[in-house]
Design an enzyme around this catalytic site. Structure first.
Site, PDB file in Angstrom:
ATOM      1  N   LYS A  89      -6.928   6.416  10.955  1.00 35.73           N
ATOM      2  CA  LYS A  89      -8.541   6.479  11.351  1.00 35.73           C
ATOM      3  C   LYS A  89      -8.474   6.385  13.002  1.00 35.73           C
ATOM      4  CE  LYS A  89     -10.005   3.891   7.314  1.00 35.73           C
ATOM      5  NZ  LYS A  89     -10.548   2.293   7.057  1.00 35.73           N
ATOM      6  N   ASP A 138      -5.067   1.888  10.724  1.00 39.59           N
ATOM      7  CA  ASP A 138      -6.341   1.638  10.971  1.00 39.59           C
ATOM      8  C   ASP A 138      -6.635   1.206  12.533  1.00 39.59           C
ATOM      9  OD1 ASP A 138      -9.043   1.188  10.328  1.00 39.59           O
ATOM     10  OD2 ASP A 138      -8.731  -0.856   9.722  1.00 39.59           O
ATOM     11  N   GLU A 151       3.793   4.213   6.214  1.00 41.21           N
ATOM     12  CA  GLU A 151       2.674   3.496   5.969  1.00 41.21           C
ATOM     13  C   GLU A 151       1.677   4.259   5.436  1.00 41.21           C
ATOM     14  OE1 GLU A 151       1.173   0.574   6.559  1.00 41.21           O
ATOM     15  OE2 GLU A 151       1.761  -0.311   8.271  1.00 41.21           O
ATOM     16  N   GLY A 192       0.696  -1.160   0.139  1.00 45.67           N
ATOM     17  CA  GLY A 192      -0.063   0.091   0.022  1.00 45.67           C
ATOM     18  C   GLY A 192       0.725   1.440   0.098  1.00 45.67           C
ATOM     19  N   PHE A 219     -14.017   3.034   4.367  1.00 46.65           N
ATOM     20  CA  PHE A 219     -13.162   2.422   3.596  1.00 46.65           C
ATOM     21  C   PHE A 219     -12.715   3.178   2.515  1.00 46.65           C
ATOM     22  CE2 PHE A 219     -11.869  -0.543   0.139  1.00 46.65           C
ATOM     23  CZ  PHE A 219     -10.899  -1.198   0.630  1.00 46.65           C
TER      24      PHE A 219
HETATM   25  P1  5GP Z   1      -4.071  -1.877  10.830  1.00 45.83           P
HETATM   26  O1  5GP Z   1      -5.394  -2.147  11.185  1.00 45.83           O
HETATM   27  O2  5GP Z   1      -3.279  -2.895  11.221  1.00 45.83           O
HETATM   28  O3  5GP Z   1      -3.806  -0.606  11.270  1.00 45.83           O
HETATM   29  O4  5GP Z   1      -4.017  -2.037   9.119  1.00 45.83           O
HETATM   30  C1  5GP Z   1      -4.047  -2.990   8.503  1.00 45.83           C
HETATM   31  C2  5GP Z   1      -4.160  -2.685   6.936  1.00 45.83           C
HETATM   32  O5  5GP Z   1      -5.393  -2.856   6.630  1.00 45.83           O
HETATM   33  C3  5GP Z   1      -3.512  -1.262   6.397  1.00 45.83           C
HETATM   34  O6  5GP Z   1      -2.015  -1.380   6.211  1.00 45.83           O
HETATM   35  C4  5GP Z   1      -4.195  -1.564   4.894  1.00 45.83           C
HETATM   36  O7  5GP Z   1      -3.515  -2.397   4.157  1.00 45.83           O
HETATM   37  C5  5GP Z   1      -5.607  -2.373   5.246  1.00 45.83           C
HETATM   38  N1  5GP Z   1      -6.516  -1.053   5.483  1.00 45.83           N
HETATM   39  C6  5GP Z   1      -6.765  -0.443   6.388  1.00 45.83           C
HETATM   40  N2  5GP Z   1      -8.048   0.436   6.084  1.00 45.83           N
HETATM   41  C7  5GP Z   1      -8.239   0.509   4.945  1.00 45.83           C
HETATM   42  C8  5GP Z   1      -9.159   1.182   3.958  1.00 45.83           C
HETATM   43  O8  5GP Z   1      -9.576   1.819   4.404  1.00 45.83           O
HETATM   44  N3  5GP Z   1      -8.875   0.703   2.433  1.00 45.83           N
HETATM   45  C9  5GP Z   1      -7.978  -0.074   2.177  1.00 45.83           C
HETATM   46  N4  5GP Z   1      -7.908  -0.308   0.890  1.00 45.83           N
HETATM   47  N5  5GP Z   1      -7.181  -0.767   3.037  1.00 45.83           N
HETATM   48  C10 5GP Z   1      -7.155  -0.412   4.446  1.00 45.83           C
END
Ligand code: 5GP
Length: 187
Positions: free
Chosen positions: A140, A112, A108, A54, A161
């Protein structure tokens, strides 16, 4: 056709997305993040570690605006079922750069829940860097469950999302200059 791209609207499979953050806003924010990083890390030995897939686009644009000497390397984080008590083993794939005693900045695309970031912190701390911080384009806050908020945040966004500018939906939509959200959702 799985993907339709006419700039204003992005159609991926069954979903329609509309522009959420325009490319001009993204680039302006990246310029100010780069300026902050340059000031905070002046004279230090820096290694940027960008997290694939990403962050590839954000990392490229951030590096173009960051004018001080630095190393940049790319990693993937994997999680697979192992034999330990928790049943899961995490590892960083592709780190072939010595980071001991260097100032490490993780790049990053989005933080999220913060779970990925926490894993990276734990795994990279073992290598004894001089410091370890994170720069993320998107955050977020409502979804965040971590203990440390990232030091450098481009945009704090609602818990919805988003896709584009490196972020995917079903592996599609990474190759856009704007960031999109589902059509009909309000900012
Ligand atoms: P974490 O929850 O561990 O902070 O995020 C995990 C991964 O979920 C992120 O690196 C990203 O790849 C994916 N992710 C989280 N939120 C979104 C979103 O709104 N859109 C997309 N496309 N991927 C997301």
């Amino acid at each position: 056709m799985p993907l339709k791209l006419d700039d204003e609207v992005l159609q991926i499979n069954d979903k329609t997305f509309e522009i959420f953050i325009r490319k001009e806003e993204i680039q302006a924010e990246i310029a100010s993040l780069a300026a902050r990083l340059e000031a905070d890390y002046a004279g230090k030995e820096i290694v940027f570690i960008a997290v694939l897939n990403g962050a590839f686009m954000f990392a490229a644009d951030l590096m173009k605006q960051f004018r001080s000497p630095c190393e940049i390397t790319f990693v993937k984080v994997s999680s697979y079922k192992g034999m330990n008590s928790s049943g899961r083993v995490d590892e960083v794939i592709g780190l072939n750069t010595e980071i001991k005693d260097k100032h490490v900045i993780i790049v990053e695309d989005i933080v999220d829940t913060g779970i990925t970031m926490e894993k990276l912190f734990t795994l990279l701390s073992v290598e004894k860097p001089a410091s370890l911080e994170i720069v993320t384009l998107l955050h977020k806050p409502e979804a965040f469950k971590g203990t440390h908020t990232p030091t450098y945040i481009g945009f704090s966004i609602p818990n919805k999302f988003v896709v584009g500018y490196g972020l995917d939906y079903d592996e599609l939509g990474r190759n856009t200059e704007h960031i999109y959200q589902l059509k009909g959702e309000t900012r």
